[in-house]
Design a protein around this motif. Sequence first.
Motif, short mmCIF file in Angstrom:
data_model
loop_
_atom_site.label_atom_id
_atom_site.label_comp_id
_atom_site.label_asym_id
_atom_site.label_seq_id
_atom_site.Cartn_x
_atom_site.Cartn_y
_atom_site.Cartn_z
N UNK A 15 -74.16 58.99 -15.59
CA UNK A 15 -74.50 58.13 -16.94
C UNK A 15 -74.27 60.30 -17.44
N UNK A 16 -74.92 61.15 -17.11
CA UNK A 16 -74.83 62.74 -16.99
C UNK A 16 -73.55 62.69 -17.55
N UNK A 17 -73.01 62.21 -16.25
CA UNK A 17 -71.24 63.37 -16.60
C UNK A 17 -70.54 62.37 -17.96
N UNK A 31 -71.89 61.28 -20.54
CA UNK A 31 -72.32 62.03 -21.82
C UNK A 31 -71.69 63.02 -21.98
N UNK A 32 -71.27 64.10 -21.28
CA UNK A 32 -70.66 65.03 -21.24
C UNK A 32 -69.73 64.83 -21.00
N UNK A 33 -68.19 64.13 -20.80
CA UNK A 33 -67.01 64.16 -21.50
C UNK A 33 -67.20 63.62 -22.73
N UNK A 34 -68.06 62.83 -23.81
CA UNK A 34 -68.16 62.68 -25.02
C UNK A 34 -68.92 63.26 -25.98
N UNK A 35 -69.55 64.13 -25.58
CA UNK A 35 -69.89 65.63 -26.38
C UNK A 35 -68.49 66.30 -25.93
N UNK A 36 -67.28 66.56 -25.31
CA UNK A 36 -66.56 67.22 -25.66
C UNK A 36 -65.93 66.25 -26.20
N UNK A 37 -65.08 64.90 -26.53
CA UNK A 37 -64.66 64.10 -27.20
C UNK A 37 -64.89 64.16 -28.37
N UNK A 38 -67.12 64.39 -28.67
CA UNK A 38 -67.45 64.75 -30.36
C UNK A 38 -66.69 65.56 -30.82
N UNK A 39 -66.64 67.14 -29.97
CA UNK A 39 -66.65 69.01 -30.07
C UNK A 39 -65.29 68.76 -30.73
N UNK A 40 -64.41 68.33 -29.83
CA UNK A 40 -62.78 68.44 -29.75
C UNK A 40 -62.13 67.14 -30.85
N UNK A 41 -63.20 66.42 -31.60
CA UNK A 41 -62.37 65.54 -32.32
C UNK A 41 -60.79 65.10 -32.36
N UNK A 42 -60.15 65.69 -33.47
CA UNK A 42 -58.59 65.19 -33.74
C UNK A 42 -57.71 66.21 -32.70
N UNK A 43 -58.54 67.43 -31.87
CA UNK A 43 -57.76 68.28 -31.07
C UNK A 43 -57.33 67.61 -29.54
N UNK A 44 -57.78 66.25 -30.23
CA UNK A 44 -57.27 65.60 -28.66
C UNK A 44 -56.15 64.85 -28.77
N UNK A 45 -55.24 64.34 -28.64
CA UNK A 45 -54.30 63.78 -28.11
C UNK A 45 -54.14 62.70 -27.75
N UNK A 46 -54.43 63.26 -26.42
CA UNK A 46 -54.74 62.05 -25.30
C UNK A 46 -55.68 62.75 -24.20
N UNK A 47 -55.97 61.61 -23.51
CA UNK A 47 -56.89 62.22 -21.88
C UNK A 47 -57.06 60.49 -21.62
N UNK A 48 -56.74 60.68 -20.30
CA UNK A 48 -57.04 59.37 -19.52
C UNK A 48 -57.33 59.71 -18.14
N UNK A 78 -66.85 70.45 -20.53
CA UNK A 78 -66.65 69.80 -19.61
C UNK A 78 -67.51 69.46 -17.88
N UNK A 79 -68.06 68.78 -17.33
CA UNK A 79 -68.94 68.32 -16.10
C UNK A 79 -68.22 68.68 -15.40
N UNK A 80 -66.73 69.03 -14.74
CA UNK A 80 -66.39 69.25 -13.66
C UNK A 80 -66.14 70.51 -13.59
N UNK A 81 -66.60 71.36 -14.69
CA UNK A 81 -66.44 73.10 -14.81
C UNK A 81 -68.34 73.09 -13.87
N UNK A 82 -68.64 72.58 -13.93
CA UNK A 82 -70.44 73.22 -13.51
C UNK A 82 -70.77 72.21 -12.52
#
Length: 118
Positions: free
Chosen positions: A24-26, A28-45, A99-103
Amino acid sequence: MVKYMILIYGDAQQWDAMTDEQWKAHDAAHEAFAERAGKQILDGQQLELAPTATSLRTDSTGQITTTDGPFLETKEALGGYYLVEATDLDEVLSLAKLLPEVRASHSGVEIRPVVDHG
């Protein structure tokens, strides 16, 4: 704007061992990344685990061989990616730090600019 590929690596055994709370924490961190990046994300999977990969290589006789598994045998395997658009590397770094993978001690993130042939 420049396109950057953010490659997410980690140890599948560590990911498999995560508790529901850790996931859940993991997430949530990806959701925070996606919210911050917004339309800058062209794709991700998220990708299936490395053992599901199929690799192609040319052997010493010039024949193409197909093998099960990832191209490289390593503990950390590619687990997912984001393709983002940013003004420069510094902007991508500030996003990727979310991104949570950084930490996590068992994972990491690699960032590469995408070659523009155009």
